[in-house]
Design an enzyme around this catalytic site. Structure first.
Site, short mmCIF file in Angstrom:
data_model
loop_
_atom_site.label_atom_id
_atom_site.label_comp_id
_atom_site.label_asym_id
_atom_site.label_seq_id
_atom_site.Cartn_x
_atom_site.Cartn_y
_atom_site.Cartn_z
N CYS A 1 0.86 -1.35 -0.09
CA CYS A 1 0.13 0.13 0.01
C CYS A 1 0.45 1.03 -0.15
CB CYS A 1 -1.40 0.41 1.42
SG CYS A 1 -1.38 1.70 1.44
N ASN B 1 -12.88 9.69 -1.74
CA ASN B 1 -13.57 9.27 -2.46
C ASN B 1 -14.74 7.22 -2.32
OD1 ASN B 1 -14.01 11.68 -3.88
ND2 ASN B 1 -11.85 11.24 -4.85
N HIS C 1 -6.57 3.30 0.18
CA HIS C 1 -6.17 3.30 1.77
C HIS C 1 -6.80 5.00 2.40
CE1 HIS C 1 -3.13 3.44 5.19
NE2 HIS C 1 -3.85 4.57 5.83
N HIS D 1 -8.95 7.43 2.55
CA HIS D 1 -8.24 9.15 3.20
C HIS D 1 -9.36 10.35 2.84
CE1 HIS D 1 -7.32 7.88 -0.52
NE2 HIS D 1 -7.74 9.00 -1.48
P1 AMP Z 1 -8.14 9.37 -4.09
O1 AMP Z 1 -8.65 9.20 -5.89
O2 AMP Z 1 -9.18 9.80 -3.73
O3 AMP Z 1 -7.78 7.62 -4.08
O4 AMP Z 1 -7.09 10.18 -3.81
C1 AMP Z 1 -5.52 9.86 -4.46
C2 AMP Z 1 -4.68 11.03 -3.90
O5 AMP Z 1 -3.24 10.73 -3.70
C3 AMP Z 1 -4.77 12.01 -5.41
O6 AMP Z 1 -4.86 12.97 -4.93
C4 AMP Z 1 -2.89 11.61 -6.03
O7 AMP Z 1 -2.90 12.90 -6.47
C5 AMP Z 1 -2.79 11.95 -4.57
N1 AMP Z 1 -1.29 11.11 -4.33
C6 AMP Z 1 -0.84 9.95 -4.98
N2 AMP Z 1 0.46 9.37 -5.31
C7 AMP Z 1 0.69 10.54 -3.81
C8 AMP Z 1 2.24 10.58 -3.29
N3 AMP Z 1 3.07 9.83 -3.35
N4 AMP Z 1 1.87 11.80 -2.11
C9 AMP Z 1 0.91 12.57 -2.36
N5 AMP Z 1 -0.18 12.37 -2.74
C10 AMP Z 1 0.18 11.45 -3.85
#
Ligand code: AMP
Length: 109
Positions: free
Chosen positions: A4, A85, A96, A98
Protein backbone atom coordinates in the site's frame (compact mmCIF):
# COMPACT_ATOMS: atom_id res chain seq x y z
CA UNK A 1 0.06 -3.43 4.40
CA UNK A 2 3.24 -4.01 2.44
CA UNK A 3 2.05 -3.04 -1.06
CA UNK A 4 0.00 0.00 0.00
CA UNK A 5 1.45 3.35 -1.12
CA UNK A 6 -0.01 5.27 1.82
CA UNK A 7 1.23 2.69 4.35
CA UNK A 8 4.70 3.18 2.85
CA UNK A 9 4.35 6.95 3.28
CA UNK A 10 3.36 6.49 6.95
CA UNK A 11 6.39 4.24 7.46
CA UNK A 12 8.70 6.76 5.76
CA UNK A 13 9.61 4.35 2.94
CA UNK A 14 8.21 6.81 0.36
CA UNK A 15 8.76 10.54 0.90
CA UNK A 16 5.84 12.90 1.46
CA UNK A 17 5.42 16.51 2.47
CA UNK A 18 4.05 15.92 5.98
CA UNK A 19 1.88 18.59 7.56
CA UNK A 20 0.72 16.70 10.68
CA UNK A 21 1.14 13.39 12.48
CA UNK A 22 -0.08 11.88 15.73
CA UNK A 23 -0.60 8.36 17.03
CA UNK A 24 -3.68 7.75 14.86
CA UNK A 25 -3.38 9.81 11.66
CA UNK A 26 -0.83 11.12 9.17
CA UNK A 27 -1.46 14.14 6.91
CA UNK A 28 0.53 15.29 3.88
CA UNK A 29 0.24 17.49 0.80
CA UNK A 30 -1.38 15.91 -2.24
CA UNK A 31 1.17 15.46 -5.03
CA UNK A 32 -1.32 16.84 -7.60
CA UNK A 33 -3.09 19.67 -5.74
CA UNK A 34 -6.59 20.65 -6.91
CA UNK A 35 -6.67 23.81 -4.75
CA UNK A 36 -4.09 26.15 -3.14
CA UNK A 37 -4.29 23.88 -0.08
CA UNK A 38 -4.83 20.18 -0.77
CA UNK A 39 -3.96 17.84 2.07
CA UNK A 40 -4.69 14.14 2.52
CA UNK A 41 -5.51 12.85 6.01
CA UNK A 42 -5.12 9.10 6.47
CA UNK A 43 -5.63 6.81 9.45
CA UNK A 44 -2.48 4.89 10.36
CA UNK A 45 -4.58 1.73 10.45
CA UNK A 46 -4.85 0.26 6.95
CA UNK A 47 -8.55 0.48 6.01
CA UNK A 48 -9.02 0.08 2.24
CA UNK A 49 -12.17 2.16 1.78
CA UNK A 50 -14.97 3.85 3.76
CA UNK A 51 -17.20 0.74 3.73
CA UNK A 52 -14.44 -1.21 5.52
CA UNK A 53 -14.43 1.15 8.52
CA UNK A 54 -16.59 -0.99 10.80
CA UNK A 55 -15.81 0.97 13.97
CA UNK A 56 -17.69 4.30 14.01
CA UNK A 57 -15.08 5.64 16.43
CA UNK A 58 -12.46 5.52 13.64
CA UNK A 59 -14.61 7.73 11.44
CA UNK A 60 -15.39 10.14 14.27
CA UNK A 61 -11.70 10.35 15.09
CA UNK A 62 -10.83 10.98 11.42
CA UNK A 63 -13.38 13.82 11.11
CA UNK A 64 -12.16 15.37 14.37
CA UNK A 65 -8.56 15.28 13.14
CA UNK A 66 -9.55 16.73 9.75
CA UNK A 67 -11.18 19.70 11.45
CA UNK A 68 -8.23 20.16 13.80
CA UNK A 69 -5.72 20.07 10.93
CA UNK A 70 -7.80 22.42 8.74
CA UNK A 71 -8.25 25.00 11.49
CA UNK A 72 -5.13 24.76 13.63
CA UNK A 73 -2.45 23.53 11.21
CA UNK A 74 -3.54 24.82 7.80
CA UNK A 75 -5.28 27.96 9.11
CA UNK A 76 -8.25 27.59 6.77
CA UNK A 77 -10.37 30.02 8.81
CA UNK A 78 -12.56 30.91 5.81
CA UNK A 79 -13.61 27.27 5.46
CA UNK A 80 -12.66 24.16 3.58
CA UNK A 81 -14.06 21.11 1.81
CA UNK A 82 -13.69 17.43 2.70
CA UNK A 83 -13.85 14.79 -0.01
CA UNK A 84 -13.73 11.03 0.53
CA UNK A 85 -13.78 9.10 -2.73
CA UNK A 86 -15.24 5.60 -2.36
CA UNK A 87 -14.28 2.79 -4.76
CA UNK A 88 -13.55 3.19 -8.46
CA UNK A 89 -16.98 4.65 -9.23
CA UNK A 90 -16.32 7.42 -6.73
CA UNK A 91 -12.88 8.15 -8.15
CA UNK A 92 -10.85 6.33 -5.49
CA UNK A 93 -7.36 5.52 -6.80
CA UNK A 94 -5.50 4.67 -3.60
CA UNK A 95 -7.12 1.96 -1.50
CA UNK A 96 -6.19 3.27 1.91
CA UNK A 97 -9.01 5.36 3.40
CA UNK A 98 -8.23 9.08 3.14
CA UNK A 99 -9.97 12.43 3.42
CA UNK A 100 -8.99 15.21 1.05
CA UNK A 101 -8.95 18.70 2.62
CA UNK A 102 -9.32 21.41 -0.04
CA UNK A 103 -9.15 25.11 0.69
CA UNK A 104 -7.34 28.38 0.23
CA UNK A 105 -9.79 29.83 -2.29
CA UNK A 106 -13.54 30.05 -2.82
CA UNK A 107 -14.37 26.60 -4.14
CA UNK A 108 -16.95 26.14 -6.91
CA UNK A 109 -19.33 23.24 -6.44
P1 AMP B 1 -8.19 9.25 -4.51
O1 AMP B 1 -8.46 9.45 -5.95
O2 AMP B 1 -9.29 9.77 -3.61
O3 AMP B 1 -7.80 7.83 -4.18
O4 AMP B 1 -6.98 10.20 -4.16
C1 AMP B 1 -5.65 9.78 -4.22
C2 AMP B 1 -4.82 11.02 -4.15
O5 AMP B 1 -3.51 10.66 -3.82
C3 AMP B 1 -4.76 11.81 -5.48
O6 AMP B 1 -5.27 13.12 -5.28
C4 AMP B 1 -3.26 11.80 -5.81
O7 AMP B 1 -2.84 13.02 -6.38
C5 AMP B 1 -2.64 11.54 -4.45
N1 AMP B 1 -1.32 10.92 -4.48
C6 AMP B 1 -0.95 9.82 -5.16
N2 AMP B 1 0.33 9.51 -4.90
C7 AMP B 1 0.78 10.42 -4.01
C8 AMP B 1 2.02 10.65 -3.35
N3 AMP B 1 3.09 9.85 -3.55
N4 AMP B 1 2.12 11.70 -2.51
C9 AMP B 1 1.07 12.53 -2.31
N5 AMP B 1 -0.14 12.37 -2.89
C10 AMP B 1 -0.28 11.33 -3.74
Amino acid sequence: MSHCLFCKIIQGDIPANKVYEDDQVFAFNDIHPKAPTHVLVIPKEHIPTLSDAKDPAILGMLMQRVDHIANDVLNLEAGYRIIINVLEGGGQEIFHLHAHILGGKKLPF
